[in-house]
Design an enzyme around this catalytic site. Structure first.
Site, PDB file in Angstrom:
ATOM      1  N   ASP A 159      -9.414   5.706  39.322  1.00  0.00           N
ATOM      2  CA  ASP A 159      -8.203   5.331  40.207  1.00  0.00           C
ATOM      3  C   ASP A 159      -7.128   5.726  39.936  1.00  0.00           C
ATOM      4  O   ASP A 159      -6.285   6.533  40.760  1.00  0.00           O
ATOM      5  CB  ASP A 159      -8.392   3.675  40.516  1.00  0.00           C
ATOM      6  N   HIS A 187     -10.912  -2.696  40.897  1.00  0.00           N
ATOM      7  CA  HIS A 187     -11.412  -1.512  41.427  1.00  0.00           C
ATOM      8  C   HIS A 187     -12.198  -1.648  42.367  1.00  0.00           C
ATOM      9  O   HIS A 187     -13.353  -1.941  42.637  1.00  0.00           O
ATOM     10  CB  HIS A 187     -12.408  -0.803  39.981  1.00  0.00           C
TER      11      HIS A 187
HETATM   12  P1  NAX Z   1     -27.037   5.118  38.720  1.00  0.00           P
HETATM   13  O1  NAX Z   1     -27.831   4.305  39.555  1.00  0.00           O
HETATM   14  O2  NAX Z   1     -27.304   6.754  38.846  1.00  0.00           O
HETATM   15  O3  NAX Z   1     -27.329   4.755  37.360  1.00  0.00           O
HETATM   16  C1  NAX Z   1     -27.643   3.363  36.873  1.00  0.00           C
HETATM   17  C2  NAX Z   1     -28.396   3.382  35.838  1.00  0.00           C
HETATM   18  O4  NAX Z   1     -28.190   1.909  35.358  1.00  0.00           O
HETATM   19  C3  NAX Z   1     -29.874   3.392  36.039  1.00  0.00           C
HETATM   20  O5  NAX Z   1     -30.488   4.408  35.397  1.00  0.00           O
HETATM   21  C4  NAX Z   1     -30.532   1.949  36.152  1.00  0.00           C
HETATM   22  O6  NAX Z   1     -31.858   2.242  35.380  1.00  0.00           O
HETATM   23  C5  NAX Z   1     -29.535   1.411  34.875  1.00  0.00           C
HETATM   24  N1  NAX Z   1     -29.358   0.074  34.895  1.00  0.00           N
HETATM   25  C6  NAX Z   1     -29.542  -0.870  35.681  1.00  0.00           C
HETATM   26  N2  NAX Z   1     -29.410  -2.191  35.191  1.00  0.00           N
HETATM   27  C7  NAX Z   1     -29.464  -2.301  33.931  1.00  0.00           C
HETATM   28  C8  NAX Z   1     -29.360  -2.916  32.716  1.00  0.00           C
HETATM   29  N3  NAX Z   1     -29.570  -4.513  32.868  1.00  0.00           N
HETATM   30  N4  NAX Z   1     -29.521  -2.414  31.436  1.00  0.00           N
HETATM   31  C9  NAX Z   1     -29.217  -1.129  31.329  1.00  0.00           C
HETATM   32  N5  NAX Z   1     -29.390  -0.446  32.370  1.00  0.00           N
HETATM   33  C10 NAX Z   1     -29.602  -0.721  33.711  1.00  0.00           C
HETATM   34  O7  NAX Z   1     -25.606   4.737  38.881  1.00  0.00           O
HETATM   35  P2  NAX Z   1     -24.200   5.629  38.540  1.00  0.00           P
HETATM   36  O8  NAX Z   1     -23.768   6.331  39.685  1.00  0.00           O
HETATM   37  O9  NAX Z   1     -24.549   5.984  36.988  1.00  0.00           O
HETATM   38  O10 NAX Z   1     -23.301   4.604  38.418  1.00  0.00           O
HETATM   39  C11 NAX Z   1     -23.473   3.331  37.425  1.00  0.00           C
HETATM   40  C12 NAX Z   1     -22.443   2.110  37.831  1.00  0.00           C
HETATM   41  O11 NAX Z   1     -20.902   2.657  37.952  1.00  0.00           O
HETATM   42  C13 NAX Z   1     -22.558   1.689  39.274  1.00  0.00           C
HETATM   43  O12 NAX Z   1     -22.282   0.300  39.193  1.00  0.00           O
HETATM   44  C14 NAX Z   1     -21.326   2.230  40.235  1.00  0.00           C
HETATM   45  O13 NAX Z   1     -20.967   1.492  41.307  1.00  0.00           O
HETATM   46  C15 NAX Z   1     -20.381   2.200  39.140  1.00  0.00           C
HETATM   47  N6  NAX Z   1     -19.073   3.222  39.382  1.00  0.00           N
HETATM   48  C16 NAX Z   1     -17.772   2.414  39.004  1.00  0.00           C
HETATM   49  C17 NAX Z   1     -16.828   3.177  38.828  1.00  0.00           C
HETATM   50  C18 NAX Z   1     -15.548   2.753  38.280  1.00  0.00           C
HETATM   51  O14 NAX Z   1     -14.336   3.467  38.552  1.00  0.00           O
HETATM   52  N7  NAX Z   1     -15.269   1.536  37.764  1.00  0.00           N
HETATM   53  C19 NAX Z   1     -16.920   4.486  39.583  1.00  0.00           C
HETATM   54  C20 NAX Z   1     -17.812   5.265  39.796  1.00  0.00           C
HETATM   55  C21 NAX Z   1     -19.288   4.273  39.971  1.00  0.00           C
HETATM   56  O15 NAX Z   1     -19.238   4.099  41.168  1.00  0.00           O
END
Ligand code: NAX
Length: 327
Positions: A159, A187
């Site tokens: 952000d 966020h």
């Molecule tokens: P993806 O769905 O591509 O990848 C997430 C990965 O986490 C998957 O491979 C899944 O198997 C794994 N996972 C789920 N539960 C788990 C657990 N208990 N232990 C270990 N691994 C686990 O998502 P991605 O695009 O990489 O985004 C990841 C997260 O970042 C999401 O929650 C998303 O909303 C968040 N974001 C946060 C941002 C921020 O500025 N704070 C911006 C970008 C993003 O949207």
């Protein structure tokens, strides 16, 4: 040569992970002289995909990559870790209520907080990226009572960087010429990018922009809704820019900001009318491996209203997971 440090990344097989791991391994986060051991956590069904990512890491032959651990066990992933990037989270699926989302993530971040508490290095630096990032950080922090609260942060750097870029475009200056940007709060689209203290190439940003309507009605919502705009355009949520922000956040925390302000989601000490214990985007400087809050800034009526609105959302999120916060 330096001894290797341990860096844990959760959700390592996901899209942010794919943009993040290679940059950490190449030294962009902790320096080109700092060897790293990557400790990668995934859920069991994603371990085969993780294996493929690790094969690619091997194929890079990174000089700084001193080892890779692949696991579905948080107690292995967080063992002795120095830096923990908590990226993996449960995404909102169709028809899922906000309450269910908080609950599903609550379960993940309680377990990971406990594991950090039990096995991580005592000075571990934790960055929560997975959404809802502030509240997930709150849960992890409260699940780790033996670790200092300052060790837990949430990512508002994306952000912050979006706010810098939009202001640079508007003023026709370079992002490097902007100082003292702040993004207050959650966020989420309620965040408040505050340019009142910004200077752009030495000039006061508010005076340079000289258009309050643009600031209120275009700039603030553009920054706040940027994540949704990326999804609309790309069909997928921000990944490379999120990974870049995570690198910026950890690099600045570890190596220092030389007095420059950056935004981090940190545990409030009660400053600025934000209740103690809430994880809230705040201006900080970093030195000696520690962040320090920028204090004493004046809050005007418009800012108070914006800061209270994003606080209200965070308070509601916290109330939704109260049963997970102990005490
Ligand atoms: P993806 O769905 O591509 O990848 C997430 C990965 O986490 C998957 O491979 C899944 O198997 C794994 N996972 C789920 N539960 C788990 C657990 N208990 N232990 C270990 N691994 C686990 O998502 P991605 O695009 O990489 O985004 C990841 C997260 O970042 C999401 O929650 C998303 O909303 C968040 N974001 C946060 C941002 C921020 O500025 N704070 C911006 C970008 C993003 O949207």
């Amino acid at each position: 040569t330096k001894a290797p440090v341990r860096v844990t990344v959760t959700g390592a097989a996901g899209q942010i992970g794919y943009s993040l791991l290679f940059r950490i391994a190449s030294g962009e986060m902790l320096g080109k002289d700092q060897p790293v051991i990557l400790q990668l956590l995934e859920i069991t069904p994603s371990l085969p995909a993780l294996k493929g990512v690790v094969m690619e890491l091997e194929d890079c032959a990174f000089p700084l990559l001193a080892g890779v651990v692949q696991t579905d066990d948080p107690n292995i992933a967080f063992k002795d870790t120095n830096y923990a990037l908590l990226v993996g989270a449960r995404p909102r699926s169709k028809g899922m209520e906000r309450k269910d989302l908080l609950e599903a993530n609550g379960a993940i971040f309680t377990v990971q907080g406990r594991a950090l508490n039990d096995v991580a290095a005592r000075d571990v630096k934790v960055l929560v990226v997975g959404n809802p990032a502030n509240t997930n950080a709150l849960i992890a922090m409260n699940s780790a009572p033996d670790l200092p609260r300052q060790n837990f942060t949430a990512m508002l750097r994306l952000d912050h960087n979006r706010a810098l870029s939009q202001l640079a475009t508007r003023t026709g200056k370079a992002v490097t010429e902007i100082e003292k940007m702040i993004v207050w709060g959650n966020h989420s689209p309620t965040m408040y990018p505050d340019i009142r203290f910004c200077s752009v190439a030495g000039q006061n940003a508010v005076g340079l922009v000289n258009d309050e309507a643009w600031y209120r009605d275009t700039y603030i919502p553009t920054v706040g809704k940027r994540g949704a705009a990326i999804i609309e355009a790309r069909g997928l949520s921000s990944a490379a820019s999120a990974a870049n922000a995570a690198i910026d956040h950890m690099r600045d925390w570890a190596l220092g900001t030389n007095g420059k302000w950056v935004t981090m989601g940190v545990c409030s000490d009660g400053s600025y009318g934000i209740p103690e214990g809430i994880i809230y985007g705040m201006p900080v400087t970093c030195a000696g491996g520690k962040w320090e809050l920028v204090k004493g800034l004046e809050i005007d009526a418009f800012s108070r209203e914006k800061m209270d609105a994003t606080l209200q959302e965070l308070t509601e999120e916290r109330d939704g997971v109260k049963h997970l916060l102990g005490k």
